[in-house]
Design a protein around this motif. Structure first.
Motif: not given
Length: 213
Positions: A39-60
């Motif tokens: 996303i930071q490089h201008g792409y739209t993920p077809h799907i994003s998945l995981g526990d997202f424990d390595s991102v902030t609430d804002e990034e999530l």
């Protein structure tokens, strides 16, 4: 998704080099922090998945709103790594090829587990590779042609207990009906003499690691 290539971007070591491996018609999968990278490089993920424990609430929140499909899970009550979750999803789509970016990094346990995912892909008949700034890794279980590309070295390591009937064509250091067993370094640091070479084998699973310094 027959005929498609799926790119999984996960949370290991990433850099500008990864952008060159993404093609316009690829299906993009973001695994945990890898989704943020896309996303930071201008792409739209077809799907994003995981526990997202390595991102902030804002990034999530940004990942959730910027992905076509979003799946999260509890970081404690799960049996699979985020990368394996993404890989299993990709296998279910029956693509022509799966590329893992960000699958290698400072966590050797995760790096090794991701290499083992290539075995699962090979056994299901799906071509898979791990790519980073200096390496391309595949697993083969049948005779395969290898392109030299920009890589200077090529190493062969057994992923099964042994690999038999290995014969190399177009390599600086040839093998003829050789057997490689776990724990041997005989296949390390070979060189392709031409633009491509042929690896023949009879049984087993063989890691093919192309690298450059």
């Amino acid at each position: 998704m027959n005929g498609k290539r799926i790119i999984i971007v996960t949370g290991g070591t990433l850099g500008d080099w990864a952008l060159g491996d993404i093609h316009e018609d690829d299906v993009l999968v973001g695994s945990d922090r890898g989704a943020l990278y896309l996303i930071q490089h201008g792409y739209t993920p077809h799907i994003s998945l995981g526990d997202f424990d390595s991102v902030t609430d804002e990034e999530l929140s940004r990942i959730r709103s910027s992905s076509l499909t979003f799946i999260d899970c509890d970081p404690v009550f799960k049996d699979l790594t985020d990368t394996e979750m993404a890989f299993n999803w990709a296998l279910d789509q029956q693509p022509d090829h799966i590329v893992l970016l960000g699958a290698l990094g400072t966590r050797f346990d995760h790096s090794l587990a991701n290499v083992h995912l290539l075995r699962k892909g090979t056994e299901q008949g799906v071509s898979c590779s791990i790519v980073d700034a200096n390496n391309q890794i595949i697993v083969i279980n049948q005779s395969t042609r290898i392109l030299r590309g920009s890589y200077t070295h090529i190493s062969l390591l057994p992923l099964s207990l042994e690999v038999t009937g290995i014969t190399l064509h177009g390599f600086q250091y040839p093998l003829q009906q050789a057997t490689l067993q776990i724990g041997q370094s005989l296949g390390i640091s070979n060189v392709l003499k031409e633009s491509e070479g042929l690896i023949e084998l009879q049984t087993g699973l063989l890691l093919v690691i192309q690298s450059k310094d």
